[in-house]
Design a protein around this motif. Structure first.
Motif, short mmCIF file in Angstrom:
data_model
loop_
_atom_site.label_atom_id
_atom_site.label_comp_id
_atom_site.label_asym_id
_atom_site.label_seq_id
_atom_site.Cartn_x
_atom_site.Cartn_y
_atom_site.Cartn_z
N HIS A 57 0.83 -1.19 0.00
CA HIS A 57 0.00 0.00 0.00
C HIS A 57 0.86 1.24 0.00
CE1 HIS A 57 1.15 -0.42 4.22
NE2 HIS A 57 0.91 0.87 4.33
N ARG A 58 0.20 2.37 -0.23
CA ARG A 58 0.85 3.67 -0.13
C ARG A 58 0.22 4.42 1.03
NH1 ARG A 58 -0.03 8.78 -2.54
NH2 ARG A 58 -1.85 7.94 -3.66
N GLU A 59 1.07 4.92 1.94
CA GLU A 59 0.55 5.63 3.11
C GLU A 59 -0.10 6.95 2.68
OE1 GLU A 59 0.00 4.99 6.22
OE2 GLU A 59 0.96 3.04 6.22
N THR A 60 -1.39 7.00 2.78
CA THR A 60 -2.15 8.22 2.52
C THR A 60 -2.98 8.52 3.76
OG1 THR A 60 -4.06 7.02 1.64
CG2 THR A 60 -2.31 7.61 0.07
N PRO A 61 -3.47 9.75 3.90
CA PRO A 61 -4.33 10.04 5.06
C PRO A 61 -5.53 9.10 5.15
CG PRO A 61 -3.64 12.08 4.04
CD PRO A 61 -3.15 10.97 3.15
N THR A 64 -4.13 5.45 6.18
CA THR A 64 -3.64 5.48 7.55
C THR A 64 -4.77 5.64 8.55
OG1 THR A 64 -1.55 6.47 6.82
CG2 THR A 64 -2.09 6.68 9.15
N SER A 65 -5.73 6.50 8.23
CA SER A 65 -6.83 6.79 9.15
C SER A 65 -7.77 5.62 9.33
CB SER A 65 -7.62 8.01 8.66
OG SER A 65 -6.79 9.15 8.58
N PHE A 66 -8.21 5.04 8.20
CA PHE A 66 -9.28 4.06 8.26
C PHE A 66 -8.81 2.61 8.30
CE2 PHE A 66 -11.53 7.79 6.81
CZ PHE A 66 -12.74 7.71 7.48
N VAL A 67 -7.56 2.35 7.93
CA VAL A 67 -7.06 0.98 7.92
C VAL A 67 -5.98 0.78 8.98
CG1 VAL A 67 -6.02 -0.86 6.55
CG2 VAL A 67 -7.64 0.73 5.47
N SER A 68 -4.86 1.48 8.84
CA SER A 68 -3.74 1.27 9.75
C SER A 68 -4.11 1.54 11.20
CB SER A 68 -2.57 2.18 9.36
OG SER A 68 -2.08 1.85 8.08
N ALA A 69 -4.91 2.58 11.42
CA ALA A 69 -5.26 2.96 12.80
C ALA A 69 -6.64 2.44 13.20
CB ALA A 69 -5.19 4.48 12.94
N VAL A 167 -18.66 -1.16 13.39
CA VAL A 167 -18.59 -0.30 12.21
C VAL A 167 -18.65 1.18 12.59
CG1 VAL A 167 -19.80 0.42 10.10
CG2 VAL A 167 -19.50 -2.01 10.61
N LEU A 168 -19.54 1.54 13.50
CA LEU A 168 -19.68 2.95 13.85
C LEU A 168 -18.49 3.45 14.67
CD1 LEU A 168 -23.51 3.09 14.49
CD2 LEU A 168 -22.23 4.03 12.57
N ALA A 169 -17.96 2.61 15.57
CA ALA A 169 -16.75 3.01 16.29
C ALA A 169 -15.59 3.19 15.31
CB ALA A 169 -16.40 1.96 17.34
N TRP A 170 -15.51 2.30 14.33
CA TRP A 170 -14.46 2.40 13.31
C TRP A 170 -14.60 3.69 12.49
CZ3 TRP A 170 -15.70 0.99 7.90
CH2 TRP A 170 -14.61 1.17 7.04
N LEU A 171 -15.82 4.02 12.08
CA LEU A 171 -16.02 5.22 11.26
C LEU A 171 -15.73 6.49 12.05
CD1 LEU A 171 -19.27 4.29 9.28
CD2 LEU A 171 -16.92 4.49 8.38
N TRP A 172 -16.22 6.57 13.28
CA TRP A 172 -15.92 7.76 14.10
C TRP A 172 -14.42 7.91 14.31
CZ3 TRP A 172 -18.88 11.75 15.14
CH2 TRP A 172 -20.27 11.60 15.15
N HIS A 173 -13.75 6.81 14.58
CA HIS A 173 -12.30 6.84 14.79
C HIS A 173 -11.58 7.21 13.50
CE1 HIS A 173 -8.68 4.69 16.90
NE2 HIS A 173 -8.32 5.83 16.32
N GLY A 174 -12.03 6.63 12.37
CA GLY A 174 -11.39 6.91 11.09
C GLY A 174 -11.46 8.38 10.72
N PHE A 175 -12.63 8.99 10.89
CA PHE A 175 -12.77 10.40 10.56
C PHE A 175 -11.98 11.28 11.54
CE2 PHE A 175 -16.54 9.08 8.08
CZ PHE A 175 -16.23 9.75 6.89
N TYR A 176 -11.89 10.84 12.78
CA TYR A 176 -11.04 11.56 13.75
C TYR A 176 -9.61 11.69 13.20
CZ TYR A 176 -7.91 11.90 17.80
OH TYR A 176 -6.91 12.26 18.66
N ASN A 177 -9.05 10.56 12.79
CA ASN A 177 -7.68 10.58 12.26
C ASN A 177 -7.59 11.34 10.94
OD1 ASN A 177 -6.57 9.01 14.34
ND2 ASN A 177 -7.21 7.12 13.36
N TYR A 178 -8.58 11.14 10.08
CA TYR A 178 -8.52 11.72 8.74
C TYR A 178 -8.50 13.25 8.78
CZ TYR A 178 -9.62 12.66 3.87
OH TYR A 178 -9.58 13.13 2.58
N PHE A 179 -9.36 13.84 9.58
CA PHE A 179 -9.42 15.30 9.65
C PHE A 179 -8.13 15.90 10.23
CE2 PHE A 179 -14.24 14.80 9.89
CZ PHE A 179 -14.39 15.08 8.54
N LEU A 180 -7.42 15.13 11.04
CA LEU A 180 -6.17 15.61 11.60
C LEU A 180 -4.99 15.40 10.65
CD1 LEU A 180 -6.45 14.48 15.33
CD2 LEU A 180 -6.75 16.78 14.40
#
Length: 218
Positions: A57-61, A64-69, A167-180
């Motif tokens: 993979h290529r590290e992209t926001p 990284t946000s939705f998979v790695s973290a 799923v919802l915990a994952w999505l909330w967490h993913g968007f947390y990381n993504y916006f940062l």
């Protein structure tokens, strides 16, 4: 610095403990929940390393946000929560699912927080303050999301409650990381709106579960 890293975790654990106002969970199980969260941190680290070597993979926001973290962290925490609520006789009111979920989540957050705050490059008092205000409460509220929907499964027989819990915990967490992580003009404004919405939603869900406790005296 270790005290600065641990303090917000302890404060939030105490907050959720006192919110469980009708029939508190045994201290032994709560400590075990926190220890499971600590253990989960090391499992998550190992799984993360394995995925890094296994998936090209290529590290992209977004990745990284939705998979790695988020995917790895919430997935492992979900497995620990599932083991706590399915056959646990002490999990006998809806809010208990949130309590166990938050203790697991904040056990993990404590280890993660210590790693960041004591890091020789990224750490320091500013990191400790920012994570105490945003990151640790974020993990606590991801735990609320997971616990709320798990309670829907256990106490209201919602067929897809456990799927929604993950799923919802994952999505909330993913968007947390993504916006940062994402580099665009309105990212921090979106993060602020996201954070406010998560706080308000978590508060509403906590109130709902407490209102429906079978031990509540009307």
């Amino acid at each position: 610095m270790l005290e600065a890293a641990a303090a917000p975790v302890v404060i939030l654990l105490f907050y959720f403990y006192i919110r469980d106002q009708y029939e508190k969970e045994p201290w032994g199980l709560l400590v075990w929940g926190g220890l499971c969260g600590i253990y989960a941190a090391f499992v998550i680290y190992g799984v993360g390393l394995w995925l890094e070597g296994w998936i090209v993979h290529r590290e992209t926001p977004l990745y990284t946000s939705f998979v790695s973290a988020a995917l790895v962290e919430e997935g492992i925490k979900f497995l620990f929560l599932y083991s706590f609520i399915v056959h646990n006789p002490h999990c006998n009111e809806p809010f208990d699912c949130v309590v166990y979920s938050v203790f697991v989540s904040l056990g993990f957050a404590g280890i993660e927080n210590m790693a960041y705050v004591t890091d020789p490059y990224w750490g320091g008092i500013e990191t400790a303050i920012s994570r105490a205000v945003i990151s640790v409460p974020g993990h606590g509220m991801f735990g609320v999301q997971m616990g709320y929907h798990a309670a829907k499964y256990r106490f209201w027989n919602k067929k897809y409650g456990m799927l929604a819990a993950f799923v919802l915990a994952w999505l909330w967490h993913g968007f947390y990381n993504y916006f940062l992580l994402v580099k665009w003009q309105w990212a921090y404004i979106c993060f602020g709106l996201w954070f406010v919405c998560l706080v308000l939603l978590s508060h509403k869900q906590i109130q709902y579960l407490l209102l429906h406790s079978p031990f509540r005296k009307v």
